[in-house]
Design an enzyme around this catalytic site. Structure first.
Site, PDB file in Angstrom:
ATOM      1  N   LEU A 278       0.831  -1.198   0.000  1.00  0.00           N
ATOM      2  CA  LEU A 278       0.000   0.000   0.000  1.00  0.00           C
ATOM      3  C   LEU A 278       0.864   1.245   0.000  1.00  0.00           C
ATOM      4  O   LEU A 278       1.988   1.246   0.513  1.00  0.00           O
ATOM      5  CB  LEU A 278      -0.936   0.001   1.208  1.00  0.00           C
ATOM      6  CG  LEU A 278      -1.909  -1.186   1.295  1.00  0.00           C
ATOM      7  CD1 LEU A 278      -2.732  -1.103   2.576  1.00  0.00           C
ATOM      8  CD2 LEU A 278      -2.816  -1.228   0.078  1.00  0.00           C
ATOM      9  N   GLU A 279       0.299   2.300  -0.539  1.00  0.00           N
ATOM     10  CA  GLU A 279       1.068   3.523  -0.784  1.00  0.00           C
ATOM     11  C   GLU A 279       1.653   4.136   0.476  1.00  0.00           C
ATOM     12  O   GLU A 279       2.691   4.776   0.436  1.00  0.00           O
ATOM     13  CB  GLU A 279       0.167   4.540  -1.486  1.00  0.00           C
ATOM     14  CG  GLU A 279       0.866   5.801  -1.911  1.00  0.00           C
ATOM     15  CD  GLU A 279      -0.107   6.759  -2.570  1.00  0.00           C
ATOM     16  OE1 GLU A 279      -1.004   6.291  -3.283  1.00  0.00           O
ATOM     17  OE2 GLU A 279       0.026   7.972  -2.346  1.00  0.00           O
ATOM     18  N   GLY A 280       1.010   3.942   1.604  1.00  0.00           N
ATOM     19  CA  GLY A 280       1.508   4.541   2.839  1.00  0.00           C
ATOM     20  C   GLY A 280       2.802   3.938   3.343  1.00  0.00           C
ATOM     21  O   GLY A 280       3.253   4.281   4.450  1.00  0.00           O
ATOM     22  N   GLY A 281       3.431   3.040   2.597  1.00  0.00           N
ATOM     23  CA  GLY A 281       4.668   2.401   3.040  1.00  0.00           C
ATOM     24  C   GLY A 281       4.412   1.063   3.714  1.00  0.00           C
ATOM     25  O   GLY A 281       5.273   0.551   4.425  1.00  0.00           O
TER      26      GLY A 281
END
Length: 253
Positions: free
Chosen positions: A49-52
């Site tokens: 996911l984009e949030g790391g």
């Protein structure tokens, strides 16, 4: 058992994901499809996911609405920075990028920025987020979106995320070395891109849908594969898992 168009689309999208791969998924239907794939046929699929967040395990009925909220990180074995996640994509470690689309054109370019002229848009959309990076860097891009005339347009109002740009080898000439969009999954059909022109092409139909139904919901001349097959409908376990995961949200709208 019956299903909604969104459930049909989500199940078809999940079946594209292979085991022992990594998928960079956006929230909503792409995340649902990825979680369903892990539970049905790809237990070693890694969701990113984009949030790391790398490798989270989603709690049924509590799927995040943003990739930056903490429940998106449930049981994740690795939490890193957004920069590092996109560095992994840049280095070719992420097999799939999984995106939605407000508009998509015949060459797979995606608009999630504005509808109408940029100077005076009729509708302002959420924007790129990390979608441009996903479309530019992941090895292969899968798109999942409802099949509507207003979405499947000859030319997007704004290129938020590059597909095959003007077609042919335009993507390569622009310096984008990844494969780009390979497959579009909708509630009517499955589509790929003709190898030479990179124009969208109808490959398979959802159950009960005709070629004319798809053409009527597409705003450009659609190429049709010589052998169009019918996709398998959702199985009961698919729907049971999906409804438990979703608890009435994204896949049933």
């Amino acid at each position: 058992m019956s299903w909604t168009p969104q459930e049909l689309m989500t199940v078809s999208a999940s079946r594209l994901l292979r085991d022992h791969r990594a998928v960079f998924a956006g929230v909503g239907v792409p995340l649902l499809a990825s979680v369903l794939a892990k539970q049905r046929h790809a237990p070693d699929l890694t969701i990113v996911l984009e949030g790391g967040i790398i490798g989270p395990r989603m709690l049924a009925g509590k799927l995040p609405i943003s990739t930056n909220e903490m429940r998106a990180a449930r049981h994740a074995p690795m939490l890193t920075s957004i920069t590092d996640v996109f560095l992994l994509a840049q280095r070719g470690f992420l097999h799939y990028g999984f995106l939605g689309a407000a508009q998509i054109d015949m060459h797979g370019n995606i608009n999630t920025s504005v509808i109408g002229p940029v100077e005076r848009p009729r509708v302002r959309l959420p924007g790129t987020g990390g979608a441009n990076d996903i479309a530019s860097l992941c090895n292969e891009v899968l798109v999942v979106t409802p099949h509507e005339l207003r979405r499947f347009v000859e030319r997007v109002d704004f290129v938020t995320s590059p597909g095959h740009l003007g077609g042919g080898d335009a993507r390569e000439k622009a310096g984008l070395v990844s494969r780009g969009p390979s497959t579009v999954v909708t509630d009517l059909a499955l589509l790929d891109f003709e190898p030479e022109s990179r124009r969208m092409r109808l490959c398979a139909l959802q159950p009960g849908v005709t070629v004319e139904d798809v053409r009527a919901s597409t705003g450009f001349e659609l190429l049709v594969h010589p052998e169009v097959c019918e996709l398998e409908p959702p199985a009961i376990p698919d729907l049971d898992i999906l409804r438990e995961l979703d608890a009435g949200a994204a896949a049933r709208d």
